[in-house]
Design a protein around this motif. Sequence first.
Motif, PDB file in Angstrom:
ATOM      1  N   VAL A 152       4.057  23.257   5.053  1.00  0.00           N
ATOM      2  CA  VAL A 152       4.858  23.827   6.208  1.00  0.00           C
ATOM      3  C   VAL A 152       6.182  23.254   6.235  1.00  0.00           C
ATOM      4  CG1 VAL A 152       4.755  23.823   8.710  1.00  0.00           C
ATOM      5  CG2 VAL A 152       2.640  23.972   7.535  1.00  0.00           C
ATOM      6  N   PRO A 153       7.241  23.947   5.962  1.00  0.00           N
ATOM      7  CA  PRO A 153       8.510  23.180   5.447  1.00  0.00           C
ATOM      8  C   PRO A 153       9.066  22.767   6.830  1.00  0.00           C
ATOM      9  CG  PRO A 153       8.532  25.650   4.690  1.00  0.00           C
ATOM     10  CD  PRO A 153       7.247  25.213   5.259  1.00  0.00           C
ATOM     11  N   GLN A 154       8.813  23.168   8.080  1.00  0.00           N
ATOM     12  CA  GLN A 154       9.404  22.544   9.292  1.00  0.00           C
ATOM     13  C   GLN A 154       8.928  20.986   9.433  1.00  0.00           C
ATOM     14  OE1 GLN A 154       7.713  25.114   9.118  1.00  0.00           O
ATOM     15  NE2 GLN A 154       8.097  26.857  10.215  1.00  0.00           N
ATOM     16  N   MET A 195       1.027  -1.046   0.073  1.00  0.00           N
ATOM     17  CA  MET A 195       0.124  -0.001  -0.123  1.00  0.00           C
ATOM     18  C   MET A 195       0.904   1.150   0.022  1.00  0.00           C
ATOM     19  SD  MET A 195      -3.359  -0.648   2.381  1.00  0.00           S
ATOM     20  CE  MET A 195      -2.405  -1.185   3.904  1.00  0.00           C
ATOM     21  N   LEU A 196       0.343   2.491  -0.406  1.00  0.00           N
ATOM     22  CA  LEU A 196       1.070   3.663  -0.446  1.00  0.00           C
ATOM     23  C   LEU A 196       0.443   4.368   0.588  1.00  0.00           C
ATOM     24  CD1 LEU A 196       2.768   5.996  -1.926  1.00  0.00           C
ATOM     25  CD2 LEU A 196       0.390   6.476  -3.137  1.00  0.00           C
ATOM     26  N   LEU A 197       1.391   5.189   1.436  1.00  0.00           N
ATOM     27  CA  LEU A 197       1.220   5.920   2.395  1.00  0.00           C
ATOM     28  C   LEU A 197       1.382   7.591   1.838  1.00  0.00           C
ATOM     29  CD1 LEU A 197       0.716   6.925   5.590  1.00  0.00           C
ATOM     30  CD2 LEU A 197       3.240   6.735   5.834  1.00  0.00           C
ATOM     31  N   THR A 198       0.156   8.345   1.977  1.00  0.00           N
ATOM     32  CA  THR A 198       0.223   9.842   1.334  1.00  0.00           C
ATOM     33  C   THR A 198      -0.046  10.488   2.689  1.00  0.00           C
ATOM     34  OG1 THR A 198      -2.118   9.615   1.026  1.00  0.00           O
ATOM     35  CG2 THR A 198      -0.640   9.004  -0.664  1.00  0.00           C
ATOM     36  N   ILE A 199       0.880  11.735   2.619  1.00  0.00           N
ATOM     37  CA  ILE A 199       0.851  12.585   3.560  1.00  0.00           C
ATOM     38  C   ILE A 199       0.999  13.998   3.115  1.00  0.00           C
ATOM     39  CG2 ILE A 199       2.311  13.255   5.822  1.00  0.00           C
ATOM     40  CD1 ILE A 199       3.803  10.739   5.566  1.00  0.00           C
ATOM     41  N   ASP A 200      -0.480  14.617   3.429  1.00  0.00           N
ATOM     42  CA  ASP A 200      -0.567  16.067   3.231  1.00  0.00           C
ATOM     43  C   ASP A 200      -0.451  16.749   4.157  1.00  0.00           C
ATOM     44  OD1 ASP A 200      -1.548  18.091   1.869  1.00  0.00           O
ATOM     45  OD2 ASP A 200      -3.657  17.798   1.935  1.00  0.00           O
ATOM     46  N   ALA A 201       0.541  17.617   4.609  1.00  0.00           N
ATOM     47  CA  ALA A 201       0.558  18.471   5.452  1.00  0.00           C
ATOM     48  C   ALA A 201       0.110  19.961   5.128  1.00  0.00           C
ATOM     49  CB  ALA A 201       2.166  18.442   5.974  1.00  0.00           C
ATOM     50  N   GLY A 202      -1.059  20.469   5.581  1.00  0.00           N
ATOM     51  CA  GLY A 202      -1.583  21.580   5.573  1.00  0.00           C
ATOM     52  C   GLY A 202      -1.188  22.464   6.618  1.00  0.00           C
ATOM     53  N   ASN A 203      -1.427  23.837   6.634  1.00  0.00           N
ATOM     54  CA  ASN A 203      -1.211  24.780   7.704  1.00  0.00           C
ATOM     55  C   ASN A 203      -1.789  24.371   8.953  1.00  0.00           C
ATOM     56  OD1 ASN A 203       0.479  26.908   6.518  1.00  0.00           O
ATOM     57  ND2 ASN A 203      -1.217  26.919   4.913  1.00  0.00           N
ATOM     58  N   THR A 204      -3.234  23.796   8.706  1.00  0.00           N
ATOM     59  CA  THR A 204      -3.990  23.609  10.091  1.00  0.00           C
ATOM     60  C   THR A 204      -4.048  22.038  10.340  1.00  0.00           C
ATOM     61  OG1 THR A 204      -5.474  25.569   9.483  1.00  0.00           O
ATOM     62  CG2 THR A 204      -6.229  23.734  10.842  1.00  0.00           C
ATOM     63  N   ASN A 205      -4.207  21.257   9.377  1.00  0.00           N
ATOM     64  CA  ASN A 205      -4.126  19.763   9.682  1.00  0.00           C
ATOM     65  C   ASN A 205      -3.422  19.031   8.537  1.00  0.00           C
ATOM     66  OD1 ASN A 205      -6.377  19.699  11.647  1.00  0.00           O
ATOM     67  ND2 ASN A 205      -7.753  20.185  10.083  1.00  0.00           N
ATOM     68  N   THR A 206      -2.713  17.869   9.185  1.00  0.00           N
ATOM     69  CA  THR A 206      -2.219  16.893   8.290  1.00  0.00           C
ATOM     70  C   THR A 206      -2.866  15.611   7.892  1.00  0.00           C
ATOM     71  OG1 THR A 206      -0.029  17.758   9.097  1.00  0.00           O
ATOM     72  CG2 THR A 206       0.132  15.491   7.854  1.00  0.00           C
ATOM     73  N   VAL A 207      -3.204  15.281   6.862  1.00  0.00           N
ATOM     74  CA  VAL A 207      -3.835  14.212   6.420  1.00  0.00           C
ATOM     75  C   VAL A 207      -2.952  12.946   6.037  1.00  0.00           C
ATOM     76  CG1 VAL A 207      -5.899  13.154   5.010  1.00  0.00           C
ATOM     77  CG2 VAL A 207      -5.743  15.587   5.830  1.00  0.00           C
ATOM     78  N   PHE A 208      -3.062  11.821   6.744  1.00  0.00           N
ATOM     79  CA  PHE A 208      -2.467  10.551   6.323  1.00  0.00           C
ATOM     80  C   PHE A 208      -3.490   9.694   5.892  1.00  0.00           C
ATOM     81  CE2 PHE A 208       0.215  12.488   9.712  1.00  0.00           C
ATOM     82  CZ  PHE A 208       1.121  11.994   9.440  1.00  0.00           C
ATOM     83  N   ALA A 209      -3.092   8.966   4.641  1.00  0.00           N
ATOM     84  CA  ALA A 209      -4.038   8.026   4.031  1.00  0.00           C
ATOM     85  C   ALA A 209      -3.276   6.911   3.570  1.00  0.00           C
ATOM     86  CB  ALA A 209      -4.781   8.702   2.972  1.00  0.00           C
ATOM     87  N   LEU A 210      -4.019   5.700   3.505  1.00  0.00           N
ATOM     88  CA  LEU A 210      -3.338   4.547   2.873  1.00  0.00           C
ATOM     89  C   LEU A 210      -4.212   4.169   1.799  1.00  0.00           C
ATOM     90  CD1 LEU A 210      -2.944   2.288   6.167  1.00  0.00           C
ATOM     91  CD2 LEU A 210      -1.372   3.326   4.822  1.00  0.00           C
ATOM     92  N   ILE A 211      -3.481   4.064   0.568  1.00  0.00           N
ATOM     93  CA  ILE A 211      -4.067   3.744  -0.623  1.00  0.00           C
ATOM     94  C   ILE A 211      -3.808   2.492  -1.161  1.00  0.00           C
ATOM     95  CG2 ILE A 211      -4.289   4.552  -3.017  1.00  0.00           C
ATOM     96  CD1 ILE A 211      -3.911   7.273  -2.045  1.00  0.00           C
ATOM     97  N   ASP A 212      -4.452   1.630  -1.358  1.00  0.00           N
ATOM     98  CA  ASP A 212      -4.351   0.289  -2.200  1.00  0.00           C
ATOM     99  C   ASP A 212      -4.784   0.255  -3.221  1.00  0.00           C
ATOM    100  OD1 ASP A 212      -3.936  -2.397  -2.355  1.00  0.00           O
ATOM    101  OD2 ASP A 212      -5.281  -3.274  -1.137  1.00  0.00           O
ATOM    102  N   GLY A 213      -3.873   0.215  -4.164  1.00  0.00           N
ATOM    103  CA  GLY A 213      -4.097   0.175  -5.605  1.00  0.00           C
ATOM    104  C   GLY A 213      -4.717   1.735  -5.985  1.00  0.00           C
ATOM    105  N   TRP A 225      11.033  17.278   7.697  1.00  0.00           N
ATOM    106  CA  TRP A 225      11.845  16.232   8.090  1.00  0.00           C
ATOM    107  C   TRP A 225      11.481  15.146   9.164  1.00  0.00           C
ATOM    108  CZ3 TRP A 225      16.735  14.604   7.632  1.00  0.00           C
ATOM    109  CH2 TRP A 225      17.494  13.923   8.893  1.00  0.00           C
ATOM    110  N   PRO A 226      10.814  15.729  10.185  1.00  0.00           N
ATOM    111  CA  PRO A 226      10.304  14.494  10.803  1.00  0.00           C
ATOM    112  C   PRO A 226       9.222  13.686  10.123  1.00  0.00           C
ATOM    113  CG  PRO A 226       9.295  16.878  11.475  1.00  0.00           C
ATOM    114  CD  PRO A 226      10.386  16.915  10.568  1.00  0.00           C
ATOM    115  N   LEU A 227       8.559  14.039   9.346  1.00  0.00           N
ATOM    116  CA  LEU A 227       7.641  13.182   8.234  1.00  0.00           C
ATOM    117  C   LEU A 227       8.580  12.317   7.688  1.00  0.00           C
ATOM    118  CD1 LEU A 227       4.629  15.605   7.343  1.00  0.00           C
ATOM    119  CD2 LEU A 227       4.666  13.781   8.955  1.00  0.00           C
ATOM    120  N   THR A 228       9.832  12.694   6.749  1.00  0.00           N
ATOM    121  CA  THR A 228      10.645  12.064   6.422  1.00  0.00           C
ATOM    122  C   THR A 228      11.314  10.885   7.092  1.00  0.00           C
ATOM    123  OG1 THR A 228      11.018  13.932   4.887  1.00  0.00           O
ATOM    124  CG2 THR A 228      12.608  11.857   4.863  1.00  0.00           C
ATOM    125  N   GLN A 229      11.522  11.382   8.442  1.00  0.00           N
ATOM    126  CA  GLN A 229      12.109  10.209   9.343  1.00  0.00           C
ATOM    127  C   GLN A 229      11.154   9.115   9.639  1.00  0.00           C
ATOM    128  OE1 GLN A 229      15.401  11.378   8.329  1.00  0.00           O
ATOM    129  NE2 GLN A 229      15.781  10.361  10.392  1.00  0.00           N
TER     130      GLN A 229
END
Length: 257
Positions: free
Chosen positions: A66-68, A1-19, A71-75
């Motif tokens: 949000v540039p800051q 599965m693919l993990l997608t991370i969308d980090a916005g100014n207010t919220n960060t959305v994590f999603a798992l995508i299968d196909g 790094w932690p999301l990459t780690q």
Amino acid sequence: MLLTIDAGNTNTVFALIDGKNIVEQWRISTGDQRTAEEYMVWISQLMALHNRKTDDVEGAIIASVVPQVVWPLTQLCKKYFNCKPMIVGAPDIDLGVDVRITNPQEVGADRLVNAVAANAIYGAPLVIVDFGTATTFDVVGEDGAYLGGLICPGINLSLSALHQAAAKLPRIAVIAPDTDRVTGKTTQEAMQFGVFWGYVGMIEGLVDRLKAEHREDMKILATGGLAPIFANRTDAIDEVSGELTLEGLRLIYERNS
């Protein structure tokens, strides 16, 4: 599965995508002091509740305004999901869209991701209205190129400013009025009607101007949590897509895999 991370100014959305299917989606407030370990404690519990394992994740992609937090999301991806994430905006990532503005590096990653998805799913030319922390209008030309757009104060931001700057104005929620009446009979109605119908007027006015400027009958696509509220009360919006950014991240990942 693919993990997608969308980090916005207010919220960060994590999603798992299968196909091509979004099977899980979780939201957390965006915090620039949060560590990879903190993210992992949070997401691992949610994955366990839904019988998901870290080994299920085969790849990851991150879009952040949000540039800051990059790094932690990459780690997080490297240490706990055993994969190096793609970063939207990195020189080695091909978005598959020509960005025709003065400084392409200035464009928010989410806006470009939305443009990729909208063009692939709905076809150009079109305008994407995104109801987020800011309300943005992004123009995709007939050939699929990103042509620029507009950034306006977000709805909740406007309401918060009203409440903080005026001592007698209460904090209210964004709701669609149950009437077409514009004149408010109470302070709360005056605020709710003013913000709601004010944004409807802004949407309709800017859409008309964008269409006239580009001389095209463009499809108007709305996304973001408040999109359905406004789409139901104006003819200026043609379609609503709640998962546009996640779809765009999937398409970009597939293009660069």
